[in-house]
Enzyme design. Structure first.
Site, PDB file in Angstrom:
ATOM      1  N   LYS A  78       5.877   2.780   8.493  1.00 25.12           N
ATOM      2  CA  LYS A  78       6.843   2.624   7.403  1.00 25.12           C
ATOM      3  C   LYS A  78       6.441   1.405   6.594  1.00 25.12           C
ATOM      4  CE  LYS A  78      11.740   1.501   6.564  1.00 25.12           C
ATOM      5  NZ  LYS A  78      13.007   1.127   7.232  1.00 25.12           N
ATOM      6  N   TYR A 129       6.520  -0.846  11.411  1.00 27.79           N
ATOM      7  CA  TYR A 129       7.256  -1.090  10.160  1.00 27.79           C
ATOM      8  C   TYR A 129       6.749  -2.382   9.517  1.00 27.79           C
ATOM      9  CZ  TYR A 129      11.493  -1.971   7.312  1.00 27.79           C
ATOM     10  OH  TYR A 129      12.388  -2.232   6.306  1.00 27.79           O
ATOM     11  N   THR A 175      19.723  -2.123   7.386  1.00 24.39           N
ATOM     12  CA  THR A 175      21.022  -1.689   6.876  1.00 24.39           C
ATOM     13  C   THR A 175      22.096  -1.855   7.944  1.00 24.39           C
ATOM     14  OG1 THR A 175      19.866  -0.064   5.525  1.00 24.39           O
ATOM     15  CG2 THR A 175      22.238   0.258   5.837  1.00 24.39           C
TER      16      THR A 175
END
Lengths: 293, 293, 293, 293
Positions: free
Chosen positions: A165, A137, A49
């Protein structure tokens, strides 16, 4: 060291740019402050993001420092330090630790598909260089690498790799990890449209950019889960699911930037090649935001 | 400006590193010289083989200049300038032009999946900033973006986008592009195991790291095609196909580095997270190299 | 027994139906006769083109007998006998042998994904029940099963499994099989849009429904290959490639039926759920047929 | 007519065969009776579990009649009538209606990929021929066709298509259907490893072969969902998830047959090409069954 400092809604700020394509730090801090007081349980700058891969070294450093200063201990901070080379990853992981991050998040960026051994050595090298926990991740869509459950389990054998994640968007994967790793597993879901299913599967947290736009709804979903109220969680998710799908389909930074703009909140510009949403896309987004409230 | 300066075998050098993880420029120039005199028809530094995404700005600049100086006009040089942001891509494209490159190659690197419009604007912006031709490069496996034939045709509408390199590894795509773009199309194949099929489909050139190891065999395949001798091309391809598949499966820089070492040629080290081939893999490579001769 | 009775263009007839959804045997024989005298090198009834899975037992038997009678030894006949159960496959393989087939083609139809062992036993059981050769057929798209090169090699260890038809549409697979199986391999290509690439890779034959519509062009491609004239093969393929792609995209029986109709040749009807091409699709087909001539 | 006669756990019986490869009807009825009294909410013969595609017409008819007689109104019966041709599907749908089925389940079997229009006409033709509701069944893995949410919505416009069974195994699909179709949607999940996530997403029922082996656990999961107790549902699912994944990985009829055998319940044989589980697989299954209790 708190080995598992995160749970619940972990909010991802965008990185705003000014007219000259420079990071707008004051605006970043003001957008960050909105997240800190939104009810989120953690803050994660420099993720997808935050367009980490599009930033220069000095920009990353400035954003890391600005985040820790602005949050000022009110919430734990998870700093993204994913880089293609092991050396660069270590550099930024150390920087984040020194700045006060509770943990770092590392996506095994690939250009060349890395072997399991290469990925393991990469994490191991970074882990040995810092004293804060690492969230490994998995995001095949952005990294080009899909870390198998077996590899993730192996990574958890590294002392300060303590959290995972998962953003593959496959609920079967989440179930399998939950089962392979047991109750101790600290699993986080990074696929917005899978928020309900992942919580139902036992995920400890939800890594999401959505609190930039609809924090109350995101928090409400998590609260319903905590209270073991599936019916309410389902209703909450259904309300925001359209927006969550759209965010993923059109790209998190683009949708957050447009959504803030639609709400009258200064949101800065994007760094090219990213372009703003089209007029049609903004209309759709407007409708989806309305559906959430 | 020669709008289509490349044909035949376009050879990709690796980027060697020294013990301190620094680019070893003298060794780079000596490995490059081997390619220049190998019979290849063009030279392409800073591609995937040259681990462009793992390099720092000053390293890219040094490699670009070293290449142009070493080649010294003996062959046309195609410099890879792919970067995530449009600004960085423009910066390096200008640098390559000034250094004397015949053309630049641009892969639309993605982290966020780019829309067709974003990709088009990216190429357009770079094209307007330079006066040498651009080879648009489609490689879904490394870039995470698959440019459709329709988008590639649209890119060819930009004045100095004149060449297309296809590495999707799908022969149907190559046929379709050939048909959509017609005889004027300058199509290059970047998938080593598809070398024969792509030439049979009409590809003008083969972008490959294989000349670091088996240049005679690579050139022989191209010569057979030029002489319209399919039977000989097939025999030549069959001989080297095992090696070509292995190179792709294990990663071009890793295999070239190991292959040079096996041949007793100094090849430097890899930059982490890339690791050398394992002993087993080196044995396999040894067998595959033997099969080529 | 001729262990490898096929090479070149192997033509697949459609199965025409009358107004009452009954197989129209006289029309079938007349369409078959067109193929026999078209220059094809073999005839293959009851394939995908002949909608084998949509037929009843007595219809299959009637079509098998009609084919052998009509061809009457002028060309070798390859009868499709693929059925979901081993027992049914054996039944029809024996019927085809008795009727005079040169070989049978067997696709391992799946509903449940079969294990390699189940597929091997299936072929083995059929092979032991007949004395003519078997062409093992790999077509993941229609069968739902993708037989690996290793499994195909194992199947060739069964005495009368002597030929392999590959329709995965992946040129890398064709190259790999060619290399694994060596010069003795009798490989046939069943992917129309890969006709040129597969011949270039060394395929011995092309299994195709295209001779129902453009036999001269199909034969010309094969002749160019036999004469080692790649340039002519490429030109021939380019001319017909649009039609070949369309045939696959819209379904072989539907396109052949419409194409015959467009050429003024009675072609019967389709069995539901298959529907005729739409008016727009027929217009496109008309254009593609023109492009071939 | 009860337009939506199913909810909760819908149990799928296997079809047992005797030594002569004949359907063993007495054994079928005894296995069926176990399901009827297991606490399941519905019974579904002639599904994938019942190897419908491997059966002959008279076998299907006998199994349909045996089911309705044995169940004798104690539970609603959903009869699978999927066939490749529209005519055969109509034939068996009528037979099932006459025998007393509450509804029929129809998978659009493909050999040739059907167009949306062909699929729609297929369902429409069957729907017009009967007066009981139809459950449209999407299962890309076995049928080779993936019906889009838009097509499924269109099918619901046909008067007696009232239910949808989704087995794509993609939780995003389930959420999207739930949202597109609204509260009236009667959505059923056919992917065993997605049982928890699908119920969490709002699925009305779970179509499963698992009650042949672990009915108490299956029912417990559904009861926890009905009581809005997510934590208990999660615990229940976790207990049986390993078995559910194994059932799908190895094939429902094979695993049910072996599991019954392990429990000392006569289970008959499989029809070839299906083979019994290997000794190793049986050991794994034994462990997974233990983990459920």
């Amino acid at each position: 060291m708190n080995r598992i400092p995160f749970e619940g809604v972990i909010a991802y700020p965008i990185t705003p740019f000014d007219d000259q394509d420079r990071v707008d730090l004051p605006l970043f801090r003001s957008l960050l402050e909105r997240l800190v007081i939104s009810g989120a349980n953690g803050i994660a700058p420099l993720g997808s993001t935050g367009v980490l891969p599009y930033l220069r070294r000095e920009e990353e450093e400035a954003l890391t420092e600005a985040t820790l200063q602005q949050v000022d201990g009110r919430l734990p901070v998870l700093v993204g330090v994913s880089h293609l080379t092991t050396a660069d990853t270590i550099y930024h992981a150390r920087f984040a630790e020194k700045a006060g991050a509770a943990a770092v998040m590392i996506l095994p960026m690939s250009y060349w598909k890395l072997s399991d051994e290469e990925i393991f050595r990469h994490y191991e090298s970074v882990a040995q260089a810092i004293n804060i926990p690492i969230m490994a991740y998995n995001n095949p869509a952005t990294s080009g690498l899909d870390m198998s459950p077996a590899l993730l389990r192996r990574l958890l054998g590294i002392d300060n790799v303590t959290m995972i994640k998962e953003s593959s968007g496959d609920i079967h994967r989440m179930h399998l990890l939950q089962q392979m790793l047991g109750d101790d597993a600290a699993l986080y879901n990074g696929s917005n449209p899978m928020a309900l299913a992942a919580f139902a599967a036992g995920a400890r947290g939800w890594c999401t950019a959505a609190p930039n736009l609809v924090p109350e709804q995101n928090n409400a979903l998590y609260q319903a889960i905590r209270q073991n109220d599936l019916a309410r969680a389902q209703a909450s998710f259904t309300q925001q699911a359209g927006l969550l799908r759209f965010m993923v389909a059109k790209g998190l930074p683009r949708v957050v930037q447009a959504g803030l703009e639609l709400r009258g909140i200064p949101s800065g510009g994007l760094r090219k090649p990213l372009l703003p949403l089209s007029a049609d896309e903004k209309n759709t987004l407007q409708e989806l935001l309305k559906a959430c409230s």
